[in-house]
Write a protein that holds these residues in place. Structure first.
Motif, PDB file in Angstrom:
ATOM      1  N   HIS A 115       0.850  -1.195   0.000  1.00 51.15           N
ATOM      2  CA  HIS A 115       0.000   0.000   0.000  1.00 51.15           C
ATOM      3  C   HIS A 115       0.885   1.245   0.000  1.00 51.15           C
ATOM      4  O   HIS A 115       0.679   2.176  -0.781  1.00 51.15           O
ATOM      5  N   ALA A 116       1.863   1.252   0.894  1.00 52.60           N
ATOM      6  CA  ALA A 116       2.751   2.411   1.019  1.00 52.60           C
ATOM      7  C   ALA A 116       3.581   2.608  -0.245  1.00 52.60           C
ATOM      8  O   ALA A 116       3.770   3.750  -0.694  1.00 52.60           O
ATOM      9  N   ALA A 117       4.064   1.524  -0.821  1.00 45.05           N
ATOM     10  CA  ALA A 117       4.881   1.634  -2.035  1.00 45.05           C
ATOM     11  C   ALA A 117       4.073   2.238  -3.181  1.00 45.05           C
ATOM     12  O   ALA A 117       4.561   3.131  -3.895  1.00 45.05           O
ATOM     13  N   PHE A 118       2.838   1.782  -3.362  1.00 47.41           N
ATOM     14  CA  PHE A 118       2.030   2.325  -4.459  1.00 47.41           C
ATOM     15  C   PHE A 118       1.585   3.753  -4.172  1.00 47.41           C
ATOM     16  O   PHE A 118       1.527   4.579  -5.083  1.00 47.41           O
ATOM     17  N   ALA A 119       1.323   4.074  -2.923  1.00 48.08           N
ATOM     18  CA  ALA A 119       0.995   5.464  -2.579  1.00 48.08           C
ATOM     19  C   ALA A 119       2.171   6.383  -2.910  1.00 48.08           C
ATOM     20  O   ALA A 119       1.984   7.480  -3.437  1.00 48.08           O
ATOM     21  N   MET A 121       4.124   6.029  -5.265  1.00 48.38           N
ATOM     22  CA  MET A 121       4.205   6.149  -6.723  1.00 48.38           C
ATOM     23  C   MET A 121       2.989   6.853  -7.304  1.00 48.38           C
ATOM     24  O   MET A 121       2.746   6.810  -8.512  1.00 48.38           O
ATOM     25  N   GLY A 122       2.218   7.519  -6.444  1.00 45.91           N
ATOM     26  CA  GLY A 122       1.122   8.352  -6.923  1.00 45.91           C
ATOM     27  C   GLY A 122      -0.243   7.706  -6.973  1.00 45.91           C
ATOM     28  O   GLY A 122      -1.192   8.297  -7.481  1.00 45.91           O
ATOM     29  N   PHE A 123      -0.388   6.515  -6.435  1.00 46.26           N
ATOM     30  CA  PHE A 123      -1.683   5.833  -6.426  1.00 46.26           C
ATOM     31  C   PHE A 123      -2.479   6.228  -5.199  1.00 46.26           C
ATOM     32  O   PHE A 123      -1.914   6.478  -4.136  1.00 46.26           O
ATOM     33  N   GLU A 124      -3.799   6.255  -5.360  1.00 44.54           N
ATOM     34  CA  GLU A 124      -4.710   6.556  -4.259  1.00 44.54           C
ATOM     35  C   GLU A 124      -5.742   5.450  -4.143  1.00 44.54           C
ATOM     36  O   GLU A 124      -6.207   4.913  -5.161  1.00 44.54           O
ATOM     37  N   ASP A 135     -16.678 -12.049   4.165  1.00 47.86           N
ATOM     38  CA  ASP A 135     -17.583 -11.017   4.667  1.00 47.86           C
ATOM     39  C   ASP A 135     -16.850  -9.746   5.067  1.00 47.86           C
ATOM     40  O   ASP A 135     -17.405  -8.880   5.720  1.00 47.86           O
ATOM     41  N   ARG A 136     -15.580  -9.659   4.672  1.00 39.90           N
ATOM     42  CA  ARG A 136     -14.777  -8.473   4.969  1.00 39.90           C
ATOM     43  C   ARG A 136     -13.937  -8.153   3.734  1.00 39.90           C
ATOM     44  O   ARG A 136     -13.672  -9.032   2.915  1.00 39.90           O
ATOM     45  N   PRO A 137     -13.499  -6.914   3.604  1.00 38.97           N
ATOM     46  CA  PRO A 137     -12.641  -6.574   2.462  1.00 38.97           C
ATOM     47  C   PRO A 137     -11.349  -7.389   2.480  1.00 38.97           C
ATOM     48  O   PRO A 137     -10.731  -7.572   3.527  1.00 38.97           O
ATOM     49  N   THR A 138     -10.965  -7.878   1.317  1.00 37.87           N
ATOM     50  CA  THR A 138      -9.716  -8.621   1.174  1.00 37.87           C
ATOM     51  C   THR A 138      -8.755  -7.925   0.218  1.00 37.87           C
ATOM     52  O   THR A 138      -7.578  -8.274   0.162  1.00 37.87           O
ATOM     53  N   ALA A 139      -9.257  -6.948  -0.546  1.00 37.53           N
ATOM     54  CA  ALA A 139      -8.414  -6.250  -1.517  1.00 37.53           C
ATOM     55  C   ALA A 139      -8.750  -4.767  -1.543  1.00 37.53           C
ATOM     56  O   ALA A 139      -9.885  -4.364  -1.284  1.00 37.53           O
ATOM     57  N   ILE A 140      -7.743  -3.971  -1.841  1.00 32.25           N
ATOM     58  CA  ILE A 140      -7.908  -2.528  -1.994  1.00 32.25           C
ATOM     59  C   ILE A 140      -7.572  -2.186  -3.444  1.00 32.25           C
ATOM     60  O   ILE A 140      -6.556  -2.641  -3.984  1.00 32.25           O
ATOM     61  N   THR A 141      -8.445  -1.420  -4.062  1.00 32.59           N
ATOM     62  CA  THR A 141      -8.204  -0.939  -5.420  1.00 32.59           C
ATOM     63  C   THR A 141      -7.548   0.437  -5.327  1.00 32.59           C
ATOM     64  O   THR A 141      -8.031   1.312  -4.617  1.00 32.59           O
ATOM     65  N   VAL A 146      -3.445   9.370 -15.279  1.00 33.15           N
ATOM     66  CA  VAL A 146      -2.293   9.418 -16.172  1.00 33.15           C
ATOM     67  C   VAL A 146      -1.632  10.792 -16.140  1.00 33.15           C
ATOM     68  O   VAL A 146      -0.453  10.908 -16.490  1.00 33.15           O
ATOM     69  N   ASP A 147      -2.342  11.814 -15.717  1.00 33.50           N
ATOM     70  CA  ASP A 147      -1.777  13.157 -15.645  1.00 33.50           C
ATOM     71  C   ASP A 147      -1.061  13.408 -14.325  1.00 33.50           C
ATOM     72  O   ASP A 147      -0.457  14.450 -14.151  1.00 33.50           O
ATOM     73  N   ALA A 148      -1.158  12.436 -13.384  1.00 30.33           N
ATOM     74  CA  ALA A 148      -0.546  12.636 -12.060  1.00 30.33           C
ATOM     75  C   ALA A 148       0.958  12.464 -12.119  1.00 30.33           C
ATOM     76  O   ALA A 148       1.503  11.804 -12.939  1.00 30.33           O
TER      77      ALA A 148
END
Length: 148
Positions: A115-119, A121-124, A135-141, A146-148
């Motif tokens: 999560h931290a590595a992609f953040a 690199m400009g990901f949110e 019954d609980r989140p297993t993944a974060i999108t 492209v302009d970031a």
């Protein structure tokens, strides 16, 4: 890489090795276990790699409104050299060339270092989802314009 490239076998091996550390850490297990050479050689995906044999790779899948970045892998010996960032930047360039507004990826909830590595690199974070039968989140999108 182009269709039929013999190096696709090396890419598959790199992905399997790089993702092996997730075994026992994430549930359900990584889809990497179901990934085949045929999956990497499909006309609907692009495989980009650095090195021969590959030290880093990524699988890109154009979708209607984004370029999906999947299976980003870097060999352990090559980690810390910025290869993941190079491939992410190439993915952003490719999305732009395809006229797509963003690059999207998914990371398992438990892989907080990713999560931290992609953040960095400009990901949110844009969504949380659950695999079937959970019954609980297993993944974060995560997404990056492209302009970031």
């Amino acid at each position: 890489m182009t269709s039929g490239d013999p190096a696709l076998g090396h890419v598959l091996a790199l992905i399997r090795t790089a993702f092996a550390g997730m075994d026992g850490r994430i549930d359900p297990p990584s889809s990497m276990h179901r990934l085949t050479l045929a999956d990497l050689d499909m006309p609907t995906v692009e495989v980009w790699a650095i090195g021969a044999p590959p030290l880093a790779c990524v699988v890109l899948t154009p979708q209607a409104d984004t370029l999906y970045l999947g299976k980003l892998a870097v060999a352990q010996a090559a980690q810390g050299q910025g290869l993941a960032r190079v491939l992410v930047d190439k993915a952003v360039d490719r999305a732009r060339a395809l006229g797509l507004p963003s690059v999207t990826l998914q990371v398992r909830v438990k892989l907080t270092g990713n999560h931290a590595a992609f953040a960095a690199m400009g990901f949110e974070e844009v969504a949380r989802t659950a695999h079937p039968r959970f019954d609980r989140p297993t993944a974060i999108t995560f997404a990056r314009a492209v302009d970031a």
